[in-house]
Design an enzyme around this catalytic site. Structure first.
Site, PDB file in Angstrom:
ATOM      1  CG  ASP A 145       4.690  -5.048   7.362  1.00 30.68           C
ATOM      2  OD1 ASP A 145       4.275  -5.922   6.581  1.00 30.68           O
ATOM      3  OD2 ASP A 145       5.523  -4.179   7.032  1.00 30.68           O
ATOM      4  CB  SER A 146      -0.092  -7.980   5.812  1.00 29.66           C
ATOM      5  OG  SER A 146       0.109  -9.131   6.612  1.00 29.66           O
ATOM      6  CG  ASP A 158       6.900  -8.309   8.432  1.00 29.30           C
ATOM      7  OD1 ASP A 158       8.089  -8.313   8.059  1.00 29.30           O
ATOM      8  OD2 ASP A 158       5.941  -8.192   7.654  1.00 29.30           O
ATOM      9  CE  LYS A 217       7.975 -10.837   5.995  1.00 31.82           C
ATOM     10  NZ  LYS A 217       8.035  -9.513   5.341  1.00 31.82           N
ATOM     11  CD  GLU A 223       8.550  -4.971   3.118  1.00 37.07           C
ATOM     12  OE1 GLU A 223       8.766  -3.963   2.400  1.00 37.07           O
ATOM     13  OE2 GLU A 223       7.412  -5.301   3.506  1.00 37.07           O
ATOM     14  CD  GLU A 232       4.580  -9.327  -1.401  1.00 33.32           C
ATOM     15  OE1 GLU A 232       5.222  -9.242  -0.333  1.00 33.32           O
ATOM     16  OE2 GLU A 232       3.425  -8.870  -1.549  1.00 33.32           O
TER      17      GLU A 232
HETATM   18  O1  KIV Z   1       3.338  -8.657   6.031  1.00 39.68           O
HETATM   19  C1  KIV Z   1       3.132  -9.716   5.429  1.00 39.68           C
HETATM   20  O2  KIV Z   1       2.085 -10.361   5.573  1.00 39.68           O
HETATM   21  C2  KIV Z   1       4.169 -10.188   4.525  1.00 39.68           C
HETATM   22  C3  KIV Z   1       3.816 -11.314   3.619  1.00 39.68           C
HETATM   23  C4  KIV Z   1       3.088 -10.757   2.469  1.00 39.68           C
HETATM   24  C5  KIV Z   1       5.005 -12.100   3.209  1.00 39.68           C
HETATM   25  O3  KIV Z   1       5.236  -9.657   4.506  1.00 39.68           O
END
Ligand code: KIV
Length: 270
Positions: free
Chosen positions: A38-39, A77, A107, A109, A176
């Site tokens: 989600d970056s 994500d 994934k 968090e 992280e």
């Molecule tokens: O969104 C992302 O790119 C991430 C990484 C920083 C692990 O969660």
């Protein structure tokens, strides 16, 4: 993907990708895993944080990555708000990552507090990667992009988070921005692989945001990033040169143009 570096196995290489060409390259160089992180909210869509990105935007990018990657394991994500509201919605959204966007896993968090949600998704048959330590989706609640687990209480909490996510059935966990020796300790305390980002060399694998490592994100570079290229500079140079050559008439040259026979043209002018 159950390999632990502590058993002497090669480390796991993971990178983010958000579109077809970057996925194609990441896959071809042999990345074990590609994260459609989600970056992308910040590095591709220009949002101020990852909080704003939607399920639809994530799925759109995941589909492009799926079309580019053949061998790497693809992890989608789950965006903020897509899993925090309860197991039912979390499963529904996780299913969309696999069914509509072709991801292999999702994934999310969170540690102890998200373990039940992670367990529910795993039980529905979807592999889940956990993510603990600095949680970008919660930076406004937790006081910014800061290293986590420096004091004893924080370090213990992270160890509990890791164990809770392992116990929930996660197949791996991202660590992280945590001190390297704590990351090593966590890595040695659980059986599933740890994937570090700003967590030192003792993890079972590493992940970086592609735009950070290739030098394509202009706003800031976290201390834990190694910049392997300056793609921003390369694109800037190329575009400047192109613009200048268009303005002064140097581009296009003869080799970039198509020809027409003299007699055909002559008849048009006649
Ligand atoms: O969104 C992302 O790119 C991430 C990484 C920083 C692990 O969660």
């Amino acid at each position: 993907m159950g390999r632990k570096a502590t058993a002497g196995a090669p480390k796991i290489a993971m990178v983010t990708a958000y579109d077809y060409p970057s996925a194609l390259i990441a896959d071809r160089v042999g990345m074990d895993m590609i994260l459609v992180g989600d970056s992308l909210a910040m590095v591709v869509l220009g949002y101020d944080s990852t909080v704003s990105v939607t399920m639809e935007e994530m799925l759109h990018h995941c589909k492009a990555v799926r079309r580019g990657a053949k061998d790497s394991i693809l992890v989608g994500d789950m965006p903020f708000g897509s899993y925090q509201t309860g197991s039912e919605e979390a499963i529904r959204n996780a299913v969309r990552f696999l069914k509509e966007a072709g991801m292999d896993a999702v994934k999310l968090e969170g540690g102890v507090y998200q373990a039940e949600i992670a367990r529910a998704i795993v039980r529905s048959g979807i592999p889940v990667m956990g993510h603990i330590g600095l949680l970008p989706q919660l930076v406004s609640a937790t006081g910014g992009f800061k290293v986590q687990g420096r004091d004893e209480e924080g370090a213990r909490r992270l160890l509990e988070d890791a164990k809770a996510m392992e116990e929930a059935g996660c197949f791996a966990i991202v660590l992280e921005a945590i001190p390297d020796r704590l990351a090593t300790m966590i890595t040695n305390s659980i059986k599933i692989p740890t994937i570090g980002i700003g967590a030192g060399a003792g993890c079972d694998g590493q992940v970086l945001v592609m735009h950070d490592l290739i030098g394509l994100f202009d706003r800031f570079t976290p201390r834990f990033v190694k910049k392997y290229a300056n793609v921003y500079g390369m694109i800037e140079d190329a575009l400047t040169q192109y613009r200048d050559e268009v303005v002064n008439g140097q581009f296009p040259a003869t080799e970039h143009t198509f020809t027409i026979k003299d007699d055909v043209l002559a008849r048009l002018y006649a």
